[in-house]
Design an enzyme around this catalytic site. Structure first.
Site, PDB file in Angstrom:
ATOM      1  N   GLU A   1       2.340  -5.884  13.439  1.00 15.27           N
ATOM      2  CA  GLU A   1       2.086  -7.252  13.884  1.00 15.27           C
ATOM      3  C   GLU A   1       1.859  -7.345  15.388  1.00 15.27           C
ATOM      4  O   GLU A   1       1.894  -8.437  15.962  1.00 15.27           O
ATOM      5  CB  GLU A   1       3.230  -8.163  13.437  1.00 15.27           C
ATOM      6  CG  GLU A   1       3.333  -8.221  11.919  1.00 15.27           C
ATOM      7  CD  GLU A   1       4.433  -9.136  11.419  1.00 15.27           C
ATOM      8  OE1 GLU A   1       5.153  -9.718  12.254  1.00 15.27           O
ATOM      9  OE2 GLU A   1       4.567  -9.270  10.193  1.00 15.27           O
TER      10      GLU A   1
ATOM     11  N   ARG B   1       0.954 -12.621   7.395  1.00 13.19           N
ATOM     12  CA  ARG B   1       1.567 -11.450   6.790  1.00 13.19           C
ATOM     13  C   ARG B   1       1.304 -10.262   7.705  1.00 13.19           C
ATOM     14  O   ARG B   1       0.466 -10.314   8.606  1.00 13.19           O
ATOM     15  CB  ARG B   1       0.997 -11.165   5.390  1.00 13.19           C
ATOM     16  CG  ARG B   1       1.193 -12.244   4.355  1.00 13.19           C
ATOM     17  CD  ARG B   1       2.622 -12.729   4.196  1.00 13.19           C
ATOM     18  NE  ARG B   1       3.576 -11.749   3.710  1.00 13.19           N
ATOM     19  CZ  ARG B   1       4.036 -11.670   2.460  1.00 13.19           C
ATOM     20  NH1 ARG B   1       3.580 -12.498   1.546  1.00 13.19           N
ATOM     21  NH2 ARG B   1       4.951 -10.783   2.122  1.00 13.19           N
TER      22      ARG B   1
ATOM     23  N   LYS C   1       4.042 -19.004   3.469  1.00  9.63           N
ATOM     24  CA  LYS C   1       3.035 -17.944   3.389  1.00  9.63           C
ATOM     25  C   LYS C   1       2.132 -18.248   2.196  1.00  9.63           C
ATOM     26  O   LYS C   1       2.591 -18.224   1.051  1.00  9.63           O
ATOM     27  CB  LYS C   1       3.695 -16.577   3.195  1.00  9.63           C
ATOM     28  CG  LYS C   1       4.513 -16.094   4.388  1.00  9.63           C
ATOM     29  CD  LYS C   1       5.222 -14.786   4.054  1.00  9.63           C
ATOM     30  CE  LYS C   1       5.942 -14.199   5.253  1.00  9.63           C
ATOM     31  NZ  LYS C   1       6.738 -12.996   4.888  1.00  9.63           N
TER      32      LYS C   1
END
Length: 431
Positions: free
Chosen positions: A204, A369, A340
């Site tokens: 990420e 995600r 999400k």
């Protein structure tokens, strides 16, 4: 405007794994395109992401079955439907699938079509996606929760907790918040360099150094906040994503899974006490998945102890599903839900979960995600629903920047109507 054609295809996500992309073409020729994200740590109750399982292609992670379902099953069923009937279109796909977890068609197939339909309708009306989804009362720019140190399943760093985030709560605008976050991110890079630690980034975009556990990671972040010229608590707070389900087994939170022999083994009560201590010792005002998804009693304990002064976010606990959220509300578990879109698998169901949360006083955090694409739909969803908070990674990797840059554009478009902030939870700071 009616749907004329739907095309699904296999593309690659930010981890180099296949994912689904969908084009929805209307009779006018207007098109909407969406691609689907994928998680590394997933809740066991999430909607099913359909993978091929053919080890000779992409290690079994291909999505040709999902693409085929789009092109041969979903497309004929939706052809001729009104693109602005989002709920009707999503219901038609859910009925066509007929399973509780979307295992027949695949949640990745259904979601790709669902989001692409919304984009096509917005494009046809020539209005921004956030305005199409949210109507006229869209004005709140989200506080970014920036994952600047990656641990757990998102990196090879020997830290059990999955994400260490900064939250620029003292900013006046989203643009200022983004700048503050970037400055702390670069300051953290220098802090790590001085210690001779790696500044490589995880899935990420956050750093994934070989730190000496949770407290060491938190101390590094504090040093970076101060080095960037900001004051902890006042300007920037810290959020944790413990992803506790990843190291919970037989009633024990086993930190040795990620931290090796030096890791602790804690009971639910000890886990609650540990998180409470961290929340007093550090400027932490948000804890995600502090307890495991099936440890409902642990969640009740945590909420009783910390719920009046700290945001307690249910991710794996709720999986963006009204069924589990309703249970959490009735049992007094958590006070916030992570949103999400691919956990539940359609835009309509996502919006239903957000509405239920907000109606019951739960905050919402719109989230990416770990496996992402350049698709920035969640930025529009965050503003459309006045979510007030967004998780979309660190200050590196273009798949993360796509969302931040879209939010900059939205704030510019909203002008003086834009308000930066979120529903605050009272917190009693340590004296």
């Amino acid at each position: 405007m009616k749907i004329a054609e739907i095309k699904g295809r296999e593309i690659l996500d930010s981890r180099g794994n296949p994912t689904v992309e969908v084009d929805v073409i209307l009779e006018s020729g207007i098109m909407g395109r969406a691609s689907v994200p994928s998680g590394a740590s997933t809740g066991e109750h999430e909607a099913l992401e359909l993978r091929d399982g053919d080890k000779t292609r992409y290690g079994g992670k291909g999505v040709l079955k999902a693409v085929e379902n789009i092109n041969t099953l979903i497309a004929p069923a939706l052809k001729g439907m009104d693109s602005m009937d989002q709920r009707g279109i999503d219901k038609a796909m859910l009925d066509l699938d007929g399973t509780p977890t979307k295992s027949k068609l695949g949640a990745n197939a259904i979601l790709g079509v669902s989001l692409a339909v919304a984009k096509a309708a917005a494009n046809y009306l020539d209005i921004p996606l956030y305005r199409y989804i949210g109507g006229t009362n869209t004005y709140v720019m989200p506080v970014p929760m920036m994952n600047i140190i990656n641990g757990g399943s998102h990196s090879d760093a020997p830290i059990a907790f999955q994400e260490f985030m900064i939250r620029p709560v003292g900013a006046k605008t989203f643009r200022e918040a983004l700048r503050m976050g970037a400055e702390v991110f670069h300051a953290l890079k220098e802090v790590l360099k001085k210690r001779g630690l790696s500044t490589a980034v995880g899935d990420e975009g956050g750093f994934a150094p070989a730190l000496d556990g949770t407290e060491d990671a938190l101390n590094c972040i504090l040093a970076a906040i101060e080095a960037a010229g900001y004051e902890p608590f006042k300007h920037i707070t810290i959020g944790l994503d413990c992803a506790s389900s990843e190291f919970y087994h037989d009633g024990i939170y086993d930190y040795t899974k990620f931290e090796g022999p030096k890791g602790e083994k804690r009971s639910a009560a000890e886990q609650v006490a540990y998180l409470e201590k961290l929340s007093w010792d550090y400027p932490i005002d948000s804890i995600e998945d502090g307890m495991a998804e099936n440890d409902w009693e642990g969640w009740r304990m945590l909420t009783e102890r910390l719920g009046n002064r700290c945001q307690l976010v249910g991710d794996d606990l709720f999986v963006t599903n009204v069924k589990f959220l309703e249970k959490g509300i009735s049992e007094g578990c958590a006070n916030s839900i992570l949103i999400k879109v691919n956990q539940i698998g359609s835009l309509t169901e996502t919006l239903d979960a957000i509405e239920m949360a907000q109606r019951n006083g739960y905050t919402t955090v719109t989230s990416h995600r770990s496996g992402e694409t350049e698709d920035a739909t969640i930025a529009d969803i965050a503003v459309a629903t006045n979510s007030g908070q967004i998780k979309t990674g660190s200050l590196s990797r273009s798949d993360r920047m796509a969302k931040y840059n879209q939010l900059l554009r939205i704030e510019e478009e909203l002008g003086n109507r834009a308000v930066y902030g979120y529903k605050k939870i009272a917190r009693n700071f340590k004296a």
